[in-house]
Design a protein around this motif. Structure first.
Motif, mmCIF file in Angstrom:
data_model
loop_
_atom_site.group_PDB
_atom_site.id
_atom_site.type_symbol
_atom_site.label_atom_id
_atom_site.label_comp_id
_atom_site.label_asym_id
_atom_site.label_seq_id
_atom_site.Cartn_x
_atom_site.Cartn_y
_atom_site.Cartn_z
ATOM 1 N N LYS A 1 14.043 -29.432 9.110
ATOM 2 C CA LYS A 1 14.363 -30.258 7.894
ATOM 3 C C LYS A 1 14.374 -29.359 6.744
ATOM 4 O O LYS A 1 13.648 -28.501 6.369
ATOM 5 C CB LYS A 1 13.569 -31.518 7.671
ATOM 6 C CG LYS A 1 13.597 -32.463 8.842
ATOM 7 C CD LYS A 1 12.757 -33.844 8.656
ATOM 8 C CE LYS A 1 11.954 -33.834 7.397
ATOM 9 N NZ LYS A 1 11.295 -35.091 7.060
ATOM 10 N N GLU A 2 15.457 -29.894 5.787
ATOM 11 C CA GLU A 2 15.703 -29.114 4.662
ATOM 12 C C GLU A 2 15.206 -29.807 3.518
ATOM 13 O O GLU A 2 14.808 -29.397 2.343
ATOM 14 C CB GLU A 2 17.069 -28.638 4.494
ATOM 15 C CG GLU A 2 17.542 -27.681 5.483
ATOM 16 C CD GLU A 2 18.788 -26.982 5.206
ATOM 17 O OE1 GLU A 2 19.537 -27.141 4.408
ATOM 18 O OE2 GLU A 2 19.165 -26.037 6.068
ATOM 19 N N LEU A 3 14.929 -31.467 3.499
ATOM 20 C CA LEU A 3 14.644 -32.176 2.634
ATOM 21 C C LEU A 3 13.376 -32.702 3.175
ATOM 22 O O LEU A 3 13.252 -33.411 3.921
ATOM 23 C CB LEU A 3 15.699 -33.306 2.401
ATOM 24 C CG LEU A 3 15.263 -34.292 1.127
ATOM 25 C CD1 LEU A 3 14.806 -33.529 -0.281
ATOM 26 C CD2 LEU A 3 16.242 -35.300 1.024
ATOM 27 N N HIS A 4 12.252 -32.556 2.338
ATOM 28 C CA HIS A 4 11.053 -33.080 2.475
ATOM 29 C C HIS A 4 10.372 -33.838 1.663
ATOM 30 O O HIS A 4 10.561 -33.854 0.321
ATOM 31 C CB HIS A 4 10.044 -31.933 2.946
ATOM 32 C CG HIS A 4 10.453 -30.987 3.976
ATOM 33 N ND1 HIS A 4 10.029 -31.051 5.149
ATOM 34 C CD2 HIS A 4 10.879 -29.879 3.615
ATOM 35 C CE1 HIS A 4 10.456 -30.038 5.665
ATOM 36 N NE2 HIS A 4 11.165 -29.301 5.125
ATOM 37 N N SER A 5 10.015 -35.136 1.836
ATOM 38 C CA SER A 5 9.632 -35.992 0.657
ATOM 39 C C SER A 5 8.046 -36.330 1.195
ATOM 40 O O SER A 5 7.568 -36.426 2.292
ATOM 41 C CB SER A 5 10.249 -37.539 0.762
ATOM 42 O OG SER A 5 11.409 -37.292 0.628
ATOM 43 N N PHE A 6 7.160 -36.136 0.121
ATOM 44 C CA PHE A 6 5.692 -36.461 0.167
ATOM 45 C C PHE A 6 5.350 -37.595 -0.865
ATOM 46 O O PHE A 6 5.862 -37.619 -1.928
ATOM 47 C CB PHE A 6 5.102 -35.072 -0.190
ATOM 48 C CG PHE A 6 5.585 -33.966 0.434
ATOM 49 C CD1 PHE A 6 5.044 -33.668 1.797
ATOM 50 C CD2 PHE A 6 6.629 -33.104 -0.042
ATOM 51 C CE1 PHE A 6 5.560 -32.624 2.647
ATOM 52 C CE2 PHE A 6 6.782 -32.023 0.724
ATOM 53 C CZ PHE A 6 6.417 -31.639 1.913
#
Length: 197
Positions: free
Chosen positions: A32-37
């Motif tokens: 994945k290129e977009l990671h949300s934390f």
């Protein structure tokens, strides 16, 4: 007859191979290129204090921070978006405090370009655990009044970590320059832990 049988067999082989181009799946996982934390917790890594006319060193406990930095338990940003395609990190507070920086990755370390001389270390991205550790540091320096200069107090919160070498050399070159009872140098390094939902 022999030739027609070989020709038919060859044509049948070509036709069956031609219709089977996408049957083999690529077993490699797609990154994945977009990671949300999302924020999960914090830890005070270290607090160091030099105080008084002799620059007496101590390592006060976490409760001592409340005297200087009452909001250290909660980060300014509740969510972090890490975009590896566009090389950006977005710190999300849900208010006007949202901010986006260009980043550079060095192994698991994330460096931000905030238009200073060199990129600032902001934290670590752990791909295996789908987590992010935001590094924040608090600095407080108090130089009591001298005969030729007035009281000076600086207090700020920055990305990264503070060490002896990064705090001494600005107001005080070293603890021996702390000659008044009101002189103080304090810093604390805090990690904020974020996890993918």
């Amino acid at each position: 007859m022999k030739y027609s049988f070989c020709t038919a067999f060859t044509l049948l082989s070509l036709i069956s191979c031609g219709n089977n181009d996408n049957m083999i799946e690529d077993p490699r996982p797609i990154d994945k290129e977009l990671h949300s934390f999302e924020f999960k917790g914090y830890s005070v890594i270290s607090t160091t204090s030099y105080k008084g006319s002799k620059g007496q060193k101590s390592a006060p406990d976490e409760a001592y921070l409340n005297n200087y930095w009452s909001l250290y338990k909660e980060p300014a940003w509740k969510k972090i978006d890490l975009d590896l395609h566009n090389n950006t990190i977005r710190l999300v507070a849900g208010t006007s405090a949202d901010i986006t920086y260009a980043i550079k990755m060095v192994n698991d370390s994330v460096l931000i370009d905030d238009k200073t001389i060199k990129p600032n270390y902001v934290g670590n991205y752990n791909k295996k655990e789908s987590s992010f550790t935001l590094k924040r540091t608090f600095r407080y320096i108090k130089k009591a009044s001298r005969e030729t200069e007035g009281l000076l107090i600086t207090q700020n919160t920055l990305f990264g970590t503070t060490q002896y070498d990064t705090i001494f050399g600005t107001v005080f070159t070293n603890p021996s320059q702390m000659t008044k009872s009101g002189d103080e140098v304090l810093w604390s390094n805090v990690d904020y832990y974020y996890q993918a939902p």
